[in-house]
Design a protein around this motif. Structure first.
Motif: not given
Length: 356
Positions: A7-16, A28-30, A35-40
């Protein structure tokens, strides 16, 4: 399949990346959710997380190239979604299309995160256009269809931008063509928002990266992370597949046994051609070939005795030939040929002695 983050409207991809432990995390996500996942380090239903071995992006790209049906299915579904949008229909009408996307979204242990990213990006692009269409429902029917037509065209154009880096893989139907990292990044400009997240974990400060709506931007970040770990992604010189290797001492072929065998064959052919370009090679080759023929009718014991002298003479000739070039004086060439003729005559007589 019904995934909330569809349902998201922004397709972002994170990498660590964690080179020390040969590990990578793709999310994958907003942007804010990632950002919240990488922090917590607490996953939610609004993101999709994959932990795996470092460098598996190369495998993902290879698998997409090998599976042309995926790109065809994705494009066909996008066209159906564009038609629903053009007809100014709502969420219920496009539900079958989202169902198709969900069915090819891979969540198994062998999940392909690049394939998942493309599917997720398509859903985000569509949700953006659908939200704009819903804000226009109070327009007249004629005006609404004009808006829906424009949004449908925009959706298709943005999809073309999304898959442009993958087009080269689809050009030749007879021969597999694989993603070229350097070529694709250079040819496909990207306009992306990049987020850098610094968070203090048990192992100390760690850095995470997030790219919004641009696969090329993500790959640029990914390659940079590998480079800092003295790694690189390159294409096999034989089959073209991508593989990860060390930057300072890298092989030119992947780990496939057939590719290694073909590489050895190519190297041997090149070496022979280079050697044959040397005028001294032919002289030595004739000596070696003729002397080898003398031992064919010998018993194993006779060959063993003959090879002692044969090896000694070859060693002398190779030592002399080592210092010869195309520009060497003719006198040296004449001396070398005389040595070859003399040793051949000697070994011919010696072969008769050994066989008595």
């Amino acid at each position: 399949m019904d995934r909330i983050f569809f349902e998201n409207t922004t397709a972002a991809i994170g990498i660590y990346t964690d080179p020390v432990n040969n590990h990578e995390t793709i999310v994958l996500g907003e942007p804010e959710e990632i950002r919240q996942f990488f922090r917590s380090n607490t996953p939610t239903d609004r993101i999709f997380v994959c932990d795996r071995h470092l460098g598996m992006i190369a495998d993902d790209l290879n698998r997409i190239s090998d599976n042309k049906k995926f790109m065809t299915m994705l494009t066909d579904t996008v066209k159906d979604m564009a038609q629903v949008l053009r007809d100014a229909q709502g969420k219920e009408a496009v539900a079958p299309c989202f169902e198709k996307l969900g069915n090819i979204f891979t969540e198994s242990v062998y999940r392909n995160m690049i394939q998942n990213y493309l599917i997720y990006s398509v859903s985000a692009l569509y949700n953006t256009k659908l939200a704009e269409l819903n804000s226009s429902v109070k327009l007249t029917k004629k005006a609404l269809y004009k808006v829906s037509g424009e949004l449908s065209a925009q959706f298709l154009a943005e999809y073309d931008d999304l898959i442009r880096p993958f087009i080269l893989m689809q050009e030749d139907e007879k021969k597999k063509s694989y993603w070229s990292i350097k070529e694709q990044i250079e040819q496909n400009e990207c306009d992306s928002v990049i987020h850098i997240v610094r968070s203090h974990k048990a192992k100390g400060w760690q850095t995470f990266y997030i790219a919004e709506e641009s696969f090329t931007a993500f790959m640029s970040l990914y390659i940079e992370q590998l480079s800092q770990a003295n790694l690189m992604v390159r294409n096999c010189d034989i089959c073209g597949k991508l593989y990860v290797c060390k930057k300072n001492r890298y092989p030119t072929v992947c780990g496939d046994a057939e590719c290694k065998s073909k590489q050895h064959t190519i190297i041997n052919v090149r070496s022979r051609k280079k050697a044959m370009a040397n005028p001294f090679y032919e002289v030595y080759a004739k000596f070696s070939s003729r002397c080898s023929n003398y031992r064919r009718k010998m018993t194993p014991e006779q060959r063993k005795k003959y090879d002692v002298r044969f090896s000694a003479r070859k060693k002398e000739l190779l030592a002399f030939k080592k210092n010869l070039t195309e520009t060497s004086p003719y006198a040296k060439m004449k001396t070398f040929k005389a040595m070859c003729d003399e040793y051949e005559f000697e070994l011919k007589e010696y072969s008769d002695v050994v066989r008595e």
